[in-house]
Scaffold this motif. Sequence first.
Motif, PDB file in Angstrom:
ATOM      1  N   LEU A  10     -41.276 -24.116 -30.254  1.00  0.00           N
ATOM      2  CA  LEU A  10     -42.184 -23.765 -29.167  1.00  0.00           C
ATOM      3  C   LEU A  10     -43.264 -24.831 -29.047  1.00  0.00           C
ATOM      4  N   VAL A  11     -43.597 -25.195 -27.805  1.00  0.00           N
ATOM      5  CA  VAL A  11     -44.591 -26.230 -27.530  1.00  0.00           C
ATOM      6  C   VAL A  11     -45.719 -25.626 -26.697  1.00  0.00           C
ATOM      7  N   TRP A  12     -46.971 -25.992 -27.015  1.00  0.00           N
ATOM      8  CA  TRP A  12     -48.115 -25.514 -26.239  1.00  0.00           C
ATOM      9  C   TRP A  12     -49.284 -26.473 -26.392  1.00  0.00           C
ATOM     10  N   GLN A  13     -50.267 -26.318 -25.487  1.00  0.00           N
ATOM     11  CA  GLN A  13     -51.467 -27.143 -25.494  1.00  0.00           C
ATOM     12  C   GLN A  13     -52.600 -26.359 -26.153  1.00  0.00           C
ATOM     13  N   ASP A  14     -53.156 -26.936 -27.220  1.00  0.00           N
ATOM     14  CA  ASP A  14     -54.257 -26.277 -27.922  1.00  0.00           C
ATOM     15  C   ASP A  14     -55.542 -26.387 -27.116  1.00  0.00           C
TER      16      ASP A  14
END
Length: 313
Positions: free
Chosen positions: A168-172
């Motif tokens: 899973l990829v996301w922007q902190d």
Amino acid sequence: MKTISYSTLVVTLLTLLGCGSLVQEVDPGNLPTATPKMVVHCFISPQDTLLAVYVQAPRAVLGTKFTDNGGFYLTYSLQGSVVTLSDGTRTVQLPGVGGTIPLYYGIDTRQFPIVAGRTYTLTVSNAYFPTVTAQCTVPKAVKPTEIRADSLSGRANGLPGTTYYGRLVWQDAAGEANYYQVSGNLIKTVTRPIYTTPNVPTRDTTLTNMYPLSFNGVNLITDQNVDGQRLISARGEAREFNYNSLERTIGLVFTMTLSNIDENYYRYRETVDRQGDADENPFAEPVLVPSNIQGGYGCFGAYNQSTLTVKVK
């Protein structure tokens, strides 16, 4: 040769006697005493449909177990507790659920919605123990942006099968401390021939199976030293065996959930995992599990979930 054998036997006996002297009885009266405290666990989220608080009596390591007047061992659930939850403006009492000795104390969230950004206070009182309190703030939701899916076919234990992988990829969010937990499932839909009775044509049926992704205990992430950056989870995997060579895959979906969790939840979950890894290992360093329950033990934490679904096939 006999002299050598007798000498070896004598040395062995002396060694065993020497080891025995290391064992020393401890007078229980010399051990430190402590006041028994309640054990409370509660995790709240805007996505939940049920508010549940688990209230337990502590398990005695030494001495006798705590019992009520009826003689029941209150090892797992503690009856007669008054449990309240407040958001600073409104307070609600959670009744016991599950009988005389309740499984938990809880209500439907429609009666008391959990809202991101608010700070909640949990209070539990019982006639046998000191009153405990705890606070937590519900974090905001962080939306994942991408699922990186892959697969590898092969054999295991003599059976053909496929291992599916997902990250899973996301922007902190920058400028603040964030803690995350990742979970997920693989949903696979197949058609398979079903043999019924003689003289009846074979027919196909559609089956849908769900396989949870395993992260091998590495599904907790913090943005320490990577604040504001693009984050990628550890690889989750699901193994599926193909027992029927005539089975045909017609649908493959990855569903992965990103939970933005508060620090209370993160610290508690991370140390519980490390404690489990060290279980029954005499050479492992002891792990002290933290508690944010004032006057007791346990954890009152919060999380906010966002789910991303990707259809692979």
